[in-house]
Design a protein around this motif. Structure first.
Motif, short mmCIF file in Angstrom:
data_model
loop_
_atom_site.label_atom_id
_atom_site.label_comp_id
_atom_site.label_asym_id
_atom_site.label_seq_id
_atom_site.Cartn_x
_atom_site.Cartn_y
_atom_site.Cartn_z
N LYS A 1 0.66 -1.34 -0.04
CA LYS A 1 0.21 0.23 -0.19
C LYS A 1 1.16 0.54 0.25
CE LYS A 1 -4.59 -2.36 2.23
NZ LYS A 1 -4.26 -3.66 2.26
N LEU A 2 1.62 1.70 -0.81
CA LEU A 2 2.67 2.49 -1.04
C LEU A 2 2.30 2.72 -2.42
CD1 LEU A 2 6.29 0.83 0.53
CD2 LEU A 2 4.74 2.52 1.03
N THR A 3 2.87 4.59 -2.34
CA THR A 3 2.57 5.30 -3.64
C THR A 3 4.08 4.74 -4.11
OG1 THR A 3 2.88 6.98 -2.35
CG2 THR A 3 0.58 6.56 -2.63
N GLN A 4 3.84 5.70 -5.56
CA GLN A 4 5.39 5.70 -6.23
C GLN A 4 6.19 6.80 -5.23
OE1 GLN A 4 4.36 6.55 -10.41
NE2 GLN A 4 4.78 4.45 -10.44
N ASP A 5 5.19 7.46 -4.96
CA ASP A 5 6.06 8.93 -4.21
C ASP A 5 6.90 8.32 -2.97
OD1 ASP A 5 7.03 11.24 -4.24
OD2 ASP A 5 5.87 11.61 -2.91
N GLU A 6 6.36 7.15 -1.60
CA GLU A 6 6.63 7.11 -0.57
C GLU A 6 7.63 6.22 -1.36
OE1 GLU A 6 2.55 7.59 1.84
OE2 GLU A 6 2.75 5.39 0.39
N PHE A 7 7.61 5.22 -1.81
CA PHE A 7 8.49 4.40 -2.39
C PHE A 7 9.75 4.56 -2.49
CE2 PHE A 7 10.21 0.07 -5.03
CZ PHE A 7 9.66 -0.13 -4.34
N ALA A 8 9.85 5.77 -3.55
CA ALA A 8 10.75 6.86 -4.40
C ALA A 8 11.64 7.04 -3.09
CB ALA A 8 10.95 7.71 -5.15
N GLN A 9 10.85 7.41 -1.78
CA GLN A 9 11.49 8.62 -1.08
C GLN A 9 12.00 8.05 -0.34
OE1 GLN A 9 8.16 10.29 1.13
NE2 GLN A 9 8.47 11.91 -0.01
N GLU A 10 11.40 6.50 -0.25
CA GLU A 10 12.38 5.37 0.71
C GLU A 10 13.39 4.87 0.08
OE1 GLU A 10 11.94 3.41 3.92
OE2 GLU A 10 9.30 5.13 3.43
N PRO B 1 17.47 -0.19 -13.34
CA PRO B 1 18.18 0.20 -12.34
C PRO B 1 19.43 -0.44 -12.52
CG PRO B 1 16.70 -1.26 -11.09
CD PRO B 1 16.21 -1.36 -12.29
N THR B 2 19.93 0.30 -11.38
CA THR B 2 21.90 -0.04 -11.27
C THR B 2 21.83 -1.19 -10.15
OG1 THR B 2 21.22 1.13 -9.74
CG2 THR B 2 21.99 2.64 -11.14
N LEU B 3 22.34 -2.16 -10.04
CA LEU B 3 22.64 -3.38 -9.71
C LEU B 3 22.78 -3.03 -7.22
CD1 LEU B 3 22.80 -6.26 -8.77
CD2 LEU B 3 25.32 -5.25 -8.81
N GLU B 4 22.91 -1.44 -7.44
CA GLU B 4 22.73 -0.90 -6.12
C GLU B 4 20.58 -0.75 -5.61
OE1 GLU B 4 24.14 2.78 -2.92
OE2 GLU B 4 24.33 2.39 -5.48
N LEU B 5 20.81 -0.22 -6.88
CA LEU B 5 19.39 0.00 -6.57
C LEU B 5 17.75 -0.97 -7.16
CD1 LEU B 5 16.83 2.80 -6.22
CD2 LEU B 5 16.93 2.77 -8.85
N ALA B 6 18.26 -1.84 -7.13
CA ALA B 6 17.83 -2.99 -7.87
C ALA B 6 18.04 -3.86 -6.41
CB ALA B 6 18.50 -4.40 -9.02
N ILE B 7 19.10 -4.12 -5.70
CA ILE B 7 19.47 -4.64 -4.64
C ILE B 7 18.26 -3.59 -3.11
CG2 ILE B 7 20.61 -5.24 -2.82
CD1 ILE B 7 22.60 -5.84 -5.31
N LYS B 8 18.55 -2.62 -3.44
CA LYS B 8 17.65 -1.79 -2.20
C LYS B 8 16.65 -1.45 -2.03
CE LYS B 8 20.56 2.79 -1.32
NZ LYS B 8 20.62 3.89 -1.07
N ALA B 9 15.76 -2.43 -3.29
CA ALA B 9 14.48 -2.06 -4.12
C ALA B 9 14.08 -3.70 -3.28
CB ALA B 9 13.72 -2.10 -4.99
N ALA B 10 14.34 -4.67 -3.27
CA ALA B 10 14.07 -6.20 -3.30
C ALA B 10 14.42 -5.90 -2.02
CB ALA B 10 15.19 -7.40 -3.82
N LYS B 11 15.01 -5.64 -1.10
CA LYS B 11 15.43 -5.77 0.20
C LYS B 11 14.22 -5.62 1.11
CE LYS B 11 19.59 -5.98 2.33
NZ LYS B 11 20.69 -5.69 2.92
N PHE B 12 13.59 -4.08 0.43
CA PHE B 12 13.16 -3.01 1.30
C PHE B 12 12.02 -4.04 0.82
CE2 PHE B 12 9.37 -0.05 0.79
CZ PHE B 12 9.90 0.65 2.64
#
Length: 63
Positions: A13-22, A40-51
């Protein structure tokens, strides 16, 4: 490369904006990723997956 970012983001239940801020990126970046217009970069992909609580290979799928 396909991805499940939109599906998993909406489950939380996150908006794109909330997810982007995270992740420390813009909403436009999230939108481009979700629409398969930006890999995405590898770093961003890993951050997104972890989150989102999934392995990176489950979040991003090679065609």
């Amino acid at each position: 490369m396909k991805n499940k970012v939109r599906e998993l983001r909406k489950r939380l239940k996150l908006t794109q904006d909330e997810f982007a801020q995270e992740l420390g990126v813009t909403r436009q970046t999230i939108n481009a990723i979700e629409n398969n217009k930006y890999n995405p970069t590898l770093e961003l992909a890993i951050k997104a997956a972890k989150f989102l609580g999934v392995p990176v290979e489950e979040l991003f799928i090679l065609d």
